[in-house]
Design an enzyme around this catalytic site. Sequence first.
Site, short mmCIF file in Angstrom:
data_model
loop_
_atom_site.label_atom_id
_atom_site.label_comp_id
_atom_site.label_asym_id
_atom_site.label_seq_id
_atom_site.Cartn_x
_atom_site.Cartn_y
_atom_site.Cartn_z
N ASP A 137 -10.94 3.16 5.08
CA ASP A 137 -11.46 1.82 4.86
C ASP A 137 -12.88 1.74 4.89
O ASP A 137 -13.28 0.64 4.59
CB ASP A 137 -10.91 0.75 5.94
CG ASP A 137 -9.44 0.14 5.65
OD1 ASP A 137 -9.38 -0.12 4.31
OD2 ASP A 137 -8.64 -0.16 6.45
N LYS A 158 0.76 -1.35 0.15
CA LYS A 158 0.12 -0.03 -0.06
C LYS A 158 0.76 1.42 0.00
O LYS A 158 0.49 2.29 -0.68
CB LYS A 158 -0.93 0.09 1.16
CG LYS A 158 -1.98 -0.95 1.12
CD LYS A 158 -2.79 -1.32 2.43
CE LYS A 158 -3.75 -2.55 2.32
NZ LYS A 158 -4.34 -2.86 3.61
N GLN A 169 -4.46 -1.75 10.02
CA GLN A 169 -4.44 -2.85 9.32
C GLN A 169 -4.89 -3.91 10.35
O GLN A 169 -4.52 -4.04 11.57
CB GLN A 169 -2.87 -3.32 9.09
CG GLN A 169 -2.61 -4.45 8.16
CD GLN A 169 -3.38 -4.46 6.90
OE1 GLN A 169 -3.15 -3.55 6.22
NE2 GLN A 169 -3.98 -5.47 6.55
#
Length: 298
Positions: free
Chosen positions: A122, A55, A99
Amino acid sequence: MVQASLIDGRAIAAGLRQRVAEAAARLRQSHHVTAGLAAVLVGDDPASQVYVRSKARACTEAGIASFEHRPPADAGLAAILALVDRLNRDDRVDAILVQLPLPAGVDARQVIAAIDPAKDVDGFHPVNVGRLWRGEPGLVPCTPQGILLLLRSVHQDLAGAEAVVLGRSQIVGRPTAALLLAADCTVTLVHSKTRDAAAVSRRADILVAAAGRPAMVGPDWIRPGATVIDVGINRIALADGRRRLVGDVDFDAVHAIAGAITPVPGGVGPITIACLLRNTLMAACRRRGLPDPVQPAA
Ligand code: NAP
């Protein structure tokens, strides 16, 4: 027998990444703003390290600043919440990614709820979940957003399609169902308690497989000509000891009967990262009252 056409997630993702990079450059030139993504990786889970690294690389390529924070596995909830609070108040940070999974004992729900919804890249914060189901603008989870982009590369109009989603997780199944519903599909969610999942799946014009079960979906689950999106990422051991990545769909068998299908790897994975970049840029613009930079919306 006619074989399914392949939905090339890498090519579609490359196009989106290019558009994001161009929009990021325009934002820098016109408004002197460099969009920034902060990734929080707690502990040293090897798979999570790989994801966070890729990422960060994708951010750099798109002209987006990336910041990495790596508290140790035993950092504890209070320290993680304090870090999230700092990132919420840091103006260089437009988007915060925590994460998952978090180490045992750290409640992911509390951490996600602490993220400023405007920076919740997210789209897992309850405010963004609510906005998604209400059909209001918010940040939409990356994998489901990517799934819709892949589907739209095959179907100009999804209205009235029978869509079946295998899996009802918070990060894939449920938000994908919300987006399909918003696109006027007739949506069914299949889960581990569903009676005869194969029979339900055979009704689908569009089948999204996100159960995390290697090659679970065989040809007897598929209506001929259906579009199949394989979200699964499963590492299986081969007889010779090597490991291989497979999806939730028995690709070779289903390829012979479906109308269109995504490969694993090279399908949903690449478009997910492209959507993460797009969300970062979108968050950067919305926080400053600027219009959404990269169209079309999923
Ligand atoms: P998850 O949280 O484990 O959820 C799996 C879902 O599948 C659950 O709702 C479960 O039902 C259902 N399920 C499991 N076995 C089933 C069966 N035999 N029949 C019917 N339903 C079944 O998984 P996830 O996080 O959503 O991820 C799913 C897969 O997508 C994984 O392989 C993951 O690695 C992959 N993934 C890929 C990406 C990407 O970027 N490509 C992103 C995220 C996830 P219950 O709710 O009843 O338990």
